[in-house]
Write a protein that holds these residues in place. Structure first.
Motif: not given
Ligand code: IPE
Ligand code: IPE
Ligand code: MG
Length: 226
Positions: A53-64
């Motif tokens: 399950l893809y839960t958090f990507s290395t790119e999701n740090w760009k989110r608030p």
């Protein structure tokens, strides 16, 4: 009929579902957890060995930051409250990704959850957390270099987070978007891909079964002409 050993899922569409149904992205993340439980049950029922399950990507740090904190808290609470049930159900938890960059309380809980479920064999659920395929490949190449091994397919396979797991047979991406978003690019060279219009919290057992059944009759060639 194709056997199904490994299903991977990009669980996309939580934020849109939350906005549409409850006025906040985060409520969509919470709702998405129910789908996670349903799909794990269904994989057990179908005797699928691995679910990733893809839960958090290395790119999701760009989110608030607020959303990131919410996501990590959600996972932390899930692990805290569900771990006994997970052990009872004989589910093995395995986390893949750059885990050392995560908050330390979450890291500790991850370690504990892996330890407590280590011997379980009914199904292995791989949680891709702070996972990115490009960083995973770079890490593998650096490890190969450090160990003074030759660079070949076998050694790359062996140095990925997924070293002990067969490649996914099926990838499902919910949320009506047709892209891979840096998920298991190497491992999915021959994976059958299913893009699903529904948002993750709306995805259900029946939708999942339809995908499994259509996978079973696909002619998989792997480059040959039989
Ligand atoms: C996927 O849902 C879950 C995570 C990336 C953590 P999204 O949060 O990306 O939902 P949408 O795509 O914005 O609707
Ligand atoms: C992919 O979803 C990551 C996860 C589901 C964890 P995203 O919503 O982050 O993907 P993009 O940004 O739309 O490609
Ligand atoms: Mg998204």
């Amino acid at each position: 009929m194709n056997p199904i050993k490994h299903v991977a899922i990009i669980m996309d569409g939580n934020g849109r579902w939350g906005i549409k149904n409850k006025g906040s992205r985060n409520s969509g993340h919470r709702a998405g957890l129910n789908t996670v439980e349903t799909i794990i049950e269904e994989c057990i029922e179908k005797k699928i060995q691995y679910l990733t399950l893809y839960t958090f990507s290395t790119e999701n740090w760009k989110r608030p930051k607020k959303e990131i904190d919410f996501l990590f808290n959600l996972l932390q609470n899930f692990l805290k409250h569900k771990i006994e049930n997970i052990i009872k159900k004989k589910i093995k938890l395995n986390f893949i990704g750059e885990l050392n960059q995560l908050p330390s309380a979450l890291k500790d809980l991850i370690k504990l959850s892996e330890k407590k479920t280590k011997k379980n064999q009914l199904i292995q659920v791989n949680i891709a957390l702070n996972y990115g395929s490009k960083s995973e490949l770079l890490r593998a190449i650096k490890l190969i270099n450090k160990k003074k091994l030759i660079i070949n397919e076998k050694n790359i396979d062996k140095n990925l987070f997924t070293n002990k797991i067969t490649n996914p047979d099926i990838l499902i991406r919910t949320g009506n978007t047709k892209r891979l978003s840096n998920f298991m690019l190497w491992q999915m060279a021959y994976t059958e891909i299913f893009f699903e219009k529904k948002l993750w919290p709306d995805f259900n057992k029946k939708d999942f079964r339809i995908i499994l059944n259509s996978f079973k009759i696909i002619k998989r060639n792997f480059g040959s002409v039989k």
